[in-house]
Design a protein around this motif. Sequence first.
Motif, PDB file in Angstrom:
ATOM      1  N   LEU A   1      45.222  39.283   4.901  1.00  0.00           N
ATOM      2  CA  LEU A   1      43.999  38.629   4.269  1.00  0.00           C
ATOM      3  C   LEU A   1      43.128  37.765   5.155  1.00  0.00           C
ATOM      4  O   LEU A   1      42.128  37.746   4.939  1.00  0.00           O
ATOM      5  CB  LEU A   1      44.195  38.271   2.731  1.00  0.00           C
ATOM      6  CG  LEU A   1      44.889  39.480   2.037  1.00  0.00           C
ATOM      7  CD1 LEU A   1      45.250  39.115   0.506  1.00  0.00           C
ATOM      8  CD2 LEU A   1      43.846  40.747   1.849  1.00  0.00           C
ATOM      9  N   LEU A   2      43.918  36.792   5.615  1.00  0.00           N
ATOM     10  CA  LEU A   2      42.920  35.649   6.374  1.00  0.00           C
ATOM     11  C   LEU A   2      42.529  36.281   7.523  1.00  0.00           C
ATOM     12  O   LEU A   2      41.466  35.906   7.791  1.00  0.00           O
ATOM     13  CB  LEU A   2      44.190  34.694   6.742  1.00  0.00           C
ATOM     14  CG  LEU A   2      43.558  33.333   7.535  1.00  0.00           C
ATOM     15  CD1 LEU A   2      42.669  32.539   6.616  1.00  0.00           C
ATOM     16  CD2 LEU A   2      44.730  32.557   8.018  1.00  0.00           C
ATOM     17  N   ARG A   3      43.116  37.099   8.220  1.00  0.00           N
ATOM     18  CA  ARG A   3      42.499  37.821   9.599  1.00  0.00           C
ATOM     19  C   ARG A   3      41.370  38.594   8.879  1.00  0.00           C
ATOM     20  O   ARG A   3      40.268  38.460   9.621  1.00  0.00           O
ATOM     21  CB  ARG A   3      43.515  38.847   9.914  1.00  0.00           C
ATOM     22  CG  ARG A   3      44.527  37.809  10.638  1.00  0.00           C
ATOM     23  CD  ARG A   3      45.655  38.686  11.368  1.00  0.00           C
ATOM     24  NE  ARG A   3      46.667  38.073  12.264  1.00  0.00           N
ATOM     25  CZ  ARG A   3      47.801  38.312  12.844  1.00  0.00           C
ATOM     26  NH1 ARG A   3      47.919  40.009  12.687  1.00  0.00           N
ATOM     27  NH2 ARG A   3      48.680  37.691  13.150  1.00  0.00           N
ATOM     28  N   ALA A   4      41.279  39.309   7.891  1.00  0.00           N
ATOM     29  CA  ALA A   4      40.113  40.082   7.373  1.00  0.00           C
ATOM     30  C   ALA A   4      39.080  39.186   7.177  1.00  0.00           C
ATOM     31  O   ALA A   4      37.793  39.501   7.697  1.00  0.00           O
ATOM     32  CB  ALA A   4      40.681  41.032   6.284  1.00  0.00           C
ATOM     33  N   THR A   5      39.166  38.062   6.171  1.00  0.00           N
ATOM     34  CA  THR A   5      38.115  37.369   5.926  1.00  0.00           C
ATOM     35  C   THR A   5      37.695  36.363   7.016  1.00  0.00           C
ATOM     36  O   THR A   5      36.345  36.182   7.200  1.00  0.00           O
ATOM     37  CB  THR A   5      38.613  36.264   4.934  1.00  0.00           C
ATOM     38  OG1 THR A   5      39.793  35.600   5.317  1.00  0.00           O
ATOM     39  CG2 THR A   5      39.002  37.128   3.672  1.00  0.00           C
ATOM     40  N   ALA A   6      38.452  36.181   7.881  1.00  0.00           N
ATOM     41  CA  ALA A   6      38.088  35.289   9.329  1.00  0.00           C
ATOM     42  C   ALA A   6      37.282  36.069  10.250  1.00  0.00           C
ATOM     43  O   ALA A   6      36.179  35.627  10.558  1.00  0.00           O
ATOM     44  CB  ALA A   6      39.155  34.589  10.053  1.00  0.00           C
ATOM     45  N   THR A   7      37.454  37.543  10.238  1.00  0.00           N
ATOM     46  CA  THR A   7      36.895  38.282  11.085  1.00  0.00           C
ATOM     47  C   THR A   7      35.319  38.571  10.548  1.00  0.00           C
ATOM     48  O   THR A   7      34.475  38.692  11.246  1.00  0.00           O
ATOM     49  CB  THR A   7      37.570  39.760  11.273  1.00  0.00           C
ATOM     50  OG1 THR A   7      39.075  39.339  12.008  1.00  0.00           O
ATOM     51  CG2 THR A   7      36.713  40.628  12.303  1.00  0.00           C
ATOM     52  N   ALA A   8      35.480  38.950   9.176  1.00  0.00           N
ATOM     53  CA  ALA A   8      34.039  39.221   8.551  1.00  0.00           C
ATOM     54  C   ALA A   8      33.234  37.946   8.523  1.00  0.00           C
ATOM     55  O   ALA A   8      31.940  38.157   8.649  1.00  0.00           O
ATOM     56  CB  ALA A   8      34.388  39.576   7.003  1.00  0.00           C
ATOM     57  N   SER A   9      33.738  36.750   8.476  1.00  0.00           N
ATOM     58  CA  SER A   9      32.935  35.261   8.351  1.00  0.00           C
ATOM     59  C   SER A   9      32.545  35.288   9.668  1.00  0.00           C
ATOM     60  O   SER A   9      31.237  34.778   9.881  1.00  0.00           O
ATOM     61  CB  SER A   9      33.942  34.340   7.947  1.00  0.00           C
ATOM     62  OG  SER A   9      34.446  34.446   6.674  1.00  0.00           O
ATOM     63  N   ALA A  10      33.098  35.683  10.827  1.00  0.00           N
ATOM     64  CA  ALA A  10      32.725  35.403  12.198  1.00  0.00           C
ATOM     65  C   ALA A  10      31.660  36.206  12.483  1.00  0.00           C
ATOM     66  O   ALA A  10      30.574  36.090  13.141  1.00  0.00           O
ATOM     67  CB  ALA A  10      33.941  35.669  13.282  1.00  0.00           C
ATOM     68  N   VAL A  11      31.768  37.701  12.055  1.00  0.00           N
ATOM     69  CA  VAL A  11      30.739  38.669  12.221  1.00  0.00           C
ATOM     70  C   VAL A  11      29.406  38.356  11.528  1.00  0.00           C
ATOM     71  O   VAL A  11      28.426  38.354  11.919  1.00  0.00           O
ATOM     72  CB  VAL A  11      31.186  39.890  11.505  1.00  0.00           C
ATOM     73  CG1 VAL A  11      29.967  40.944  11.715  1.00  0.00           C
ATOM     74  CG2 VAL A  11      32.361  40.453  12.592  1.00  0.00           C
ATOM     75  N   LEU A  12      29.392  37.663  10.230  1.00  0.00           N
ATOM     76  CA  LEU A  12      28.279  37.267   9.396  1.00  0.00           C
ATOM     77  C   LEU A  12      27.711  35.998  10.176  1.00  0.00           C
ATOM     78  O   LEU A  12      26.641  35.928  10.361  1.00  0.00           O
ATOM     79  CB  LEU A  12      28.396  36.893   8.151  1.00  0.00           C
ATOM     80  CG  LEU A  12      29.043  37.985   7.315  1.00  0.00           C
ATOM     81  CD1 LEU A  12      29.360  37.603   5.757  1.00  0.00           C
ATOM     82  CD2 LEU A  12      27.903  39.283   7.243  1.00  0.00           C
ATOM     83  N   GLY A  13      28.538  35.297  11.063  1.00  0.00           N
ATOM     84  CA  GLY A  13      28.140  34.045  11.470  1.00  0.00           C
ATOM     85  C   GLY A  13      27.204  34.387  12.616  1.00  0.00           C
ATOM     86  O   GLY A  13      26.285  33.834  13.281  1.00  0.00           O
ATOM     87  N   LEU A  14      27.540  35.277  13.486  1.00  0.00           N
ATOM     88  CA  LEU A  14      26.927  35.864  14.612  1.00  0.00           C
ATOM     89  C   LEU A  14      25.698  36.633  14.315  1.00  0.00           C
ATOM     90  O   LEU A  14      24.661  36.447  14.780  1.00  0.00           O
ATOM     91  CB  LEU A  14      27.858  36.826  15.443  1.00  0.00           C
ATOM     92  CG  LEU A  14      29.375  36.142  16.294  1.00  0.00           C
ATOM     93  CD1 LEU A  14      30.052  37.150  16.845  1.00  0.00           C
ATOM     94  CD2 LEU A  14      28.754  35.056  17.214  1.00  0.00           C
ATOM     95  N   ALA A  15      25.783  37.370  13.110  1.00  0.00           N
ATOM     96  CA  ALA A  15      24.583  37.862  12.858  1.00  0.00           C
ATOM     97  C   ALA A  15      23.378  36.979  12.373  1.00  0.00           C
ATOM     98  O   ALA A  15      22.229  37.000  12.461  1.00  0.00           O
ATOM     99  CB  ALA A  15      25.026  38.904  11.540  1.00  0.00           C
TER     100      ALA A  15
ATOM    101  N   ALA B   1      43.375  32.483  13.287  1.00  0.00           N
ATOM    102  CA  ALA B   1      43.788  33.670  12.251  1.00  0.00           C
ATOM    103  C   ALA B   1      44.460  34.824  13.089  1.00  0.00           C
ATOM    104  O   ALA B   1      45.512  35.068  12.494  1.00  0.00           O
ATOM    105  CB  ALA B   1      42.696  34.014  11.476  1.00  0.00           C
ATOM    106  N   TRP B   2      43.926  35.012  14.051  1.00  0.00           N
ATOM    107  CA  TRP B   2      44.654  36.131  14.937  1.00  0.00           C
ATOM    108  C   TRP B   2      45.741  35.679  15.861  1.00  0.00           C
ATOM    109  O   TRP B   2      46.582  36.647  16.544  1.00  0.00           O
ATOM    110  CB  TRP B   2      43.724  36.999  15.645  1.00  0.00           C
ATOM    111  CG  TRP B   2      43.004  37.891  14.782  1.00  0.00           C
ATOM    112  CD1 TRP B   2      41.547  37.402  14.423  1.00  0.00           C
ATOM    113  CD2 TRP B   2      43.167  39.330  14.468  1.00  0.00           C
ATOM    114  NE1 TRP B   2      41.241  38.710  13.310  1.00  0.00           N
ATOM    115  CE2 TRP B   2      42.099  39.653  13.477  1.00  0.00           C
ATOM    116  CE3 TRP B   2      44.401  40.171  14.841  1.00  0.00           C
ATOM    117  CZ2 TRP B   2      42.343  41.018  13.177  1.00  0.00           C
ATOM    118  CZ3 TRP B   2      44.594  41.257  14.090  1.00  0.00           C
ATOM    119  CH2 TRP B   2      43.526  41.649  13.275  1.00  0.00           C
ATOM    120  N   ARG B   3      46.197  34.564  15.695  1.00  0.00           N
ATOM    121  CA  ARG B   3      47.410  34.259  16.518  1.00  0.00           C
ATOM    122  C   ARG B   3      48.851  34.716  15.762  1.00  0.00           C
ATOM    123  O   ARG B   3      48.589  35.078  14.416  1.00  0.00           O
ATOM    124  CB  ARG B   3      47.549  32.790  16.503  1.00  0.00           C
ATOM    125  CG  ARG B   3      46.434  31.911  17.412  1.00  0.00           C
ATOM    126  CD  ARG B   3      46.671  30.509  17.598  1.00  0.00           C
ATOM    127  NE  ARG B   3      47.945  30.322  18.070  1.00  0.00           N
ATOM    128  CZ  ARG B   3      48.248  28.580  18.115  1.00  0.00           C
ATOM    129  NH1 ARG B   3      47.480  27.776  17.789  1.00  0.00           N
ATOM    130  NH2 ARG B   3      49.663  28.741  18.680  1.00  0.00           N
TER     131      ARG B   3
END
Length: 220
Positions: A37-51, A150-152
């Motif tokens: 769940l942490l990887r999923a939320t961190a990935t979505a947050s990074a995508v929104l930040g780049l957007a 998170a992906w470590r």
Amino acid sequence: MSSPPVARTPRLPSPAPAGPSAPAPAVPPGIRLPRLLLRATATASAVLGLAQTVLAGSFLNGHYEALRAHELTAMALGGLLLAQLAVAALVRRGGGAGGARGPWWPLGATALLLAGLGAQMGTGYERAVGVHVTLGVLLVSGLLFGLVGAWRPAPVPAPALSLSPSSDTEPVVEAPAESESEPESESRTESGAGTGTGDGGSGRLPRPTGAGADAVEVTP
């Protein structure tokens, strides 16, 4: 005369063959689910930040309709960081895997990112463009660092080691056993050599053999 006994070389015990390598312990489900769940939320947050960076650049290029999308994306990022904060609390708690506690950095980093996003939105509504852009760069950098963390690979708890009695003892080398008895002829020869006689200590010389033996008379 017999040859002297040959010394025996002690034999070392042959080492036991190495067994098959033990399989790597699997991550318990109680730890696996919060980290997923942490990887999923961190990935979505990074995508929104780049957007957000793309939408901000589009607004600066004269596309004013991108400002509304920029605002909505910031609200979505805030809600996602709130969910990530709850997930980070589960990771810190350990996910219920035997009461083991997880790392603390997801909880601290998510709280810091959430506070930075609040400041970012405040400067945006106040039209403080210089501070808004600086905070935006720092915020996106923090989201990317959180994504990498998170992906470590998750640390796996080491199993308890038990030493068997045969594993912590050194191999014992047994001394070679002495010969039980020497050949009878060899013992008689040594006995005769030690007493000066050749018939086991009876005082008589051995009867000569070979050519001319009948012509020699031995007196006791």
